[in-house]
Design a protein around this motif. Sequence first.
Motif, short mmCIF file in Angstrom:
data_model
loop_
_atom_site.label_atom_id
_atom_site.label_comp_id
_atom_site.label_asym_id
_atom_site.label_seq_id
_atom_site.Cartn_x
_atom_site.Cartn_y
_atom_site.Cartn_z
N LEU A 81 0.81 -1.24 -0.03
CA LEU A 81 -0.09 0.01 -0.07
C LEU A 81 0.76 1.35 0.00
CD1 LEU A 81 -3.31 0.72 1.83
CD2 LEU A 81 -1.31 2.34 2.26
N VAL A 82 1.92 1.19 1.15
CA VAL A 82 2.70 2.33 0.99
C VAL A 82 3.53 2.50 -0.50
CG1 VAL A 82 4.85 3.29 2.34
CG2 VAL A 82 2.96 2.13 3.44
N PHE A 83 3.89 1.50 -0.76
CA PHE A 83 4.56 1.65 -2.16
C PHE A 83 3.69 2.16 -3.31
CE2 PHE A 83 5.44 -0.38 -6.38
CZ PHE A 83 6.70 -0.10 -6.54
N CYS A 84 2.39 1.74 -3.55
CA CYS A 84 1.44 2.20 -4.34
C CYS A 84 1.32 3.75 -4.09
CB CYS A 84 0.41 1.64 -4.19
SG CYS A 84 0.35 -0.07 -5.28
N LEU A 85 0.98 4.03 -3.01
CA LEU A 85 0.80 5.37 -2.26
C LEU A 85 1.77 6.49 -2.81
CD1 LEU A 85 -1.14 7.38 -0.84
CD2 LEU A 85 0.06 6.66 0.93
N GLY A 86 3.20 5.97 -2.70
CA GLY A 86 4.22 6.92 -2.96
C GLY A 86 4.32 6.93 -4.58
N LYS A 87 4.34 5.88 -5.21
CA LYS A 87 4.27 5.95 -6.69
C LYS A 87 3.28 6.79 -7.38
CE LYS A 87 4.93 2.69 -10.58
NZ LYS A 87 4.78 1.33 -11.11
N LEU A 111 13.46 6.76 1.66
CA LEU A 111 13.49 6.23 0.14
C LEU A 111 14.43 7.13 -0.64
CD1 LEU A 111 9.77 5.36 -0.69
CD2 LEU A 111 11.55 3.77 0.39
N ARG A 112 15.17 8.08 -0.20
CA ARG A 112 15.78 9.02 -0.92
C ARG A 112 16.86 8.49 -1.96
NH1 ARG A 112 17.27 13.19 2.47
NH2 ARG A 112 15.21 13.66 2.61
N GLY A 113 17.59 7.32 -1.28
CA GLY A 113 18.46 6.64 -2.05
C GLY A 113 18.10 5.85 -3.17
N SER A 114 16.91 5.61 -3.14
CA SER A 114 16.53 4.43 -4.07
C SER A 114 15.64 5.26 -5.24
CB SER A 114 15.52 3.65 -3.26
OG SER A 114 15.82 2.91 -2.07
N GLU A 124 12.31 9.18 -11.05
CA GLU A 124 11.68 7.95 -11.41
C GLU A 124 11.58 7.10 -10.20
OE1 GLU A 124 14.46 6.47 -14.74
OE2 GLU A 124 12.81 7.10 -15.99
N TRP A 125 10.12 6.46 -10.25
CA TRP A 125 10.13 5.43 -9.18
C TRP A 125 10.65 4.17 -9.45
CZ3 TRP A 125 8.23 6.79 -4.38
CH2 TRP A 125 7.60 5.77 -3.44
N GLY A 126 12.06 3.99 -9.53
CA GLY A 126 12.36 2.96 -9.87
C GLY A 126 12.45 1.76 -9.12
N LEU A 127 12.22 1.96 -7.89
CA LEU A 127 12.34 1.05 -6.74
C LEU A 127 11.35 -0.15 -6.80
CD1 LEU A 127 11.29 2.79 -3.26
CD2 LEU A 127 11.42 3.98 -5.69
N GLY A 128 11.52 -1.11 -6.18
CA GLY A 128 10.66 -2.46 -5.96
C GLY A 128 9.98 -2.33 -4.59
N VAL A 129 9.00 -2.94 -4.37
CA VAL A 129 8.23 -3.12 -3.14
C VAL A 129 9.13 -3.22 -1.94
CG1 VAL A 129 6.51 -4.31 -1.88
CG2 VAL A 129 6.10 -3.73 -4.11
N GLY A 130 10.23 -4.19 -2.13
CA GLY A 130 11.18 -4.54 -1.11
C GLY A 130 12.00 -3.25 -0.59
#
Length: 373
Positions: A81-87, A111-114, A124-130
Amino acid sequence: MAIINPFVTQGYLSPHYFCDRVEETNYLTNLIVNGNNVALISPRRLGKTGLIHHCFEQQSIKDDYYTFIVDIYATKNLQELVFCLGKSILGALKPQGRKVWERFVNALGSLRGSISFDINGLPEWGLGVGDVKVPQTTLDEIFMYLEQADKPCIVAIDEFQVVAGYPEGNVEAILRTHIQRCKNTRFIYAGSQRHMMAEIFATPSRPFYQSTSLMTLAPINVDRYVEFAQSLFREYQKDIAEETVREAYQRYDGVTWYVQTILNALFSMTESGGKCKPESIDTAIQQVVTQQSFTYSALLFQLPSKQKEVLMAICREGKATSITSRPFLQRHHLTASTVQGAVKGLLEKDFIIHDLGTYSVYDKFFAIWLLQQ
């Protein structure tokens, strides 16, 4: 952008291609701009998300708010959920300019480093859920941004009822704690499973009890649909008989997505200067079913044999009731244990829906295809 077919079946194009919902638009818009959070409840494919997009296009919202639509239907836990919200927030802010999105990126310390940047310097929201390693920390940061944004924000969370099934068990309480502190942000909780949404918002022991205004959607008035369809046909020098629109509407009980899909097919079949009559509807429906046949074959292939048997039984019934009763079991050569086990899986995968004691195949075009096999 040239519009080849004005009957939109995916997403939202513009107010011109949106049918009616004048009262609902005004009601939802007024609730939000007057400081209310809203639980918007209706069956899927009736147009909740389209209505939200349409509200966000209203003058009283469009220029004065940041608006975000977050679809959490496929999420399984708080981390997702947090991943989808941020993206979703970053995606909506990017077109607003560097100053706007930079404020959000800087707020996401966890998440700044990701977060990466493309060759144009855009994030770009290039990070994964992990990469969302501590979801509650990232959630804190997202809410901190929403409260510090230079405009008020509106966050619409689509298929909100799924949070009730998260394994953490306390997600409703976590969200409610954040949301009740919000002064700069309003929320729309859109949901399609009425009983689950009712439990979340109307049960005294649940965190969201009496925290929102409740709103439901009914099908668009058929007369409005006739006006809408005939107007768009005329724009392209085509015509459609009133009875054609009415029959398409009635076949699917006015459910927006099905009506739009049939009108889309009818429009494509009608030549310039021609008139679309009711006898074309069966051909249009078959065209839609044929276009989806590969997808439907793949869906059916993935089902275990017992679930296939029960799905076919429900499909043949149309609207199935008392599915563990002796008459139903005998008609379809099933056992009660087979039905009970299969129905659970079919409901989880959204092959069927259950409403007020009645089971039916969720996708009506899929049901037609199944009966042709």
